[in-house]
Design an enzyme around this catalytic site. Structure first.
Site, short mmCIF file in Angstrom:
data_model
loop_
_atom_site.label_atom_id
_atom_site.label_comp_id
_atom_site.label_asym_id
_atom_site.label_seq_id
_atom_site.Cartn_x
_atom_site.Cartn_y
_atom_site.Cartn_z
N GLY A 1 9.09 111.95 101.89
CA GLY A 1 9.86 111.71 103.10
C GLY A 1 8.92 111.46 104.26
N LEU B 1 3.10 115.70 105.46
CA LEU B 1 2.03 114.71 105.63
C LEU B 1 1.30 114.88 106.96
CD1 LEU B 1 3.79 111.51 104.20
CD2 LEU B 1 1.96 112.82 103.13
N HIS C 1 11.57 117.13 112.14
CA HIS C 1 10.55 116.30 112.79
C HIS C 1 11.11 115.56 114.01
CE1 HIS C 1 6.87 116.55 110.48
NE2 HIS C 1 7.49 116.35 109.33
ZN ZN Z 1 6.78 116.75 107.45
#
Ligand code: ZN
Length: 174
Positions: free
Chosen positions: A46, A95, A140
């Site tokens: 994702g 990430l 996020h």
């Molecule tokens: Zn993330």
């Protein structure tokens, strides 16, 4: 399609509130393609636009990343409408936070309303990994990171460590 540079902790851009999309123009379409490319390149399942430094409410996901068939999902202006009481637990990576895995409990299923790439209003019932992943990505968009689930002390330690060693990883869960 372009692989974009990932923004990582402690960059303050990650704390921005992403803005809703009003019209899906060619810019947004190109951004979506780039996000998908970037997600696959870094072996994530994702990615939110803010993770490449663009504060727009767009996320891409592919929780079934087998080598053969790629089936990326794109959610524009996603909103969680309903969550189950039942929870599921995953060790989540991000990430934007290299080499860090945190066990997080989230609602096992959720109903998400969003706009698709053609501008149509849609909804999707998400469960298990997809449910966790979409909640992680929507966090996020609101500037929230997995380290926020930890105590301040632990969070500060992780940020300190990452500030010194900025390296990439491919051991990614979400
Ligand atoms: Zn993330």
């Amino acid at each position: 399609m372009t692989v974009k540079k990932l923004i990582t902790v402690p960059d303050e851009i990650l704390r921005k509130n992403s803005q809703p999309i009003e019209k899906i123009s060619n810019n947004e379409k190109k951004l979506i393609k780039d996000l998908v490319e970037t997600m696959y390149h870094h072996k994530g399942i994702g990615l939110a636009a803010i993770q490449v430094g663009i504060p727009k409410r767009i996320i891409v996901l592919d929780v079934n990343q087998k080598d053969e068939i790629k089936n990326p999902l794109c959610f524009i202006n996603p909103v969680i409408k309903n969550v189950s009481k039942e929870k599921s637990k995953y060790e989540e990576g991000c990430l934007s936070i290299p080499n860090t895995f945190i066990e997080i409990e989230r609602p096992k299923t959720c109903l998400v309303e969003y706009i698709n790439i053609e501008g149509k209003k849609k909804s999707m019932e998400c469960d298990d990994l997809l449910s966790t992943c979409i909640q992680h990505e929507i966090n996020h968009l609101d500037g929230k990171l997995i380290i926020d689930f930890l105590s301040k002390l632990k969070k500060d330690l992780i940020i300190k460590k990452l500030s010194k060693t900025r390296q990439s990883t491919d051991r990614i869960v979400v």
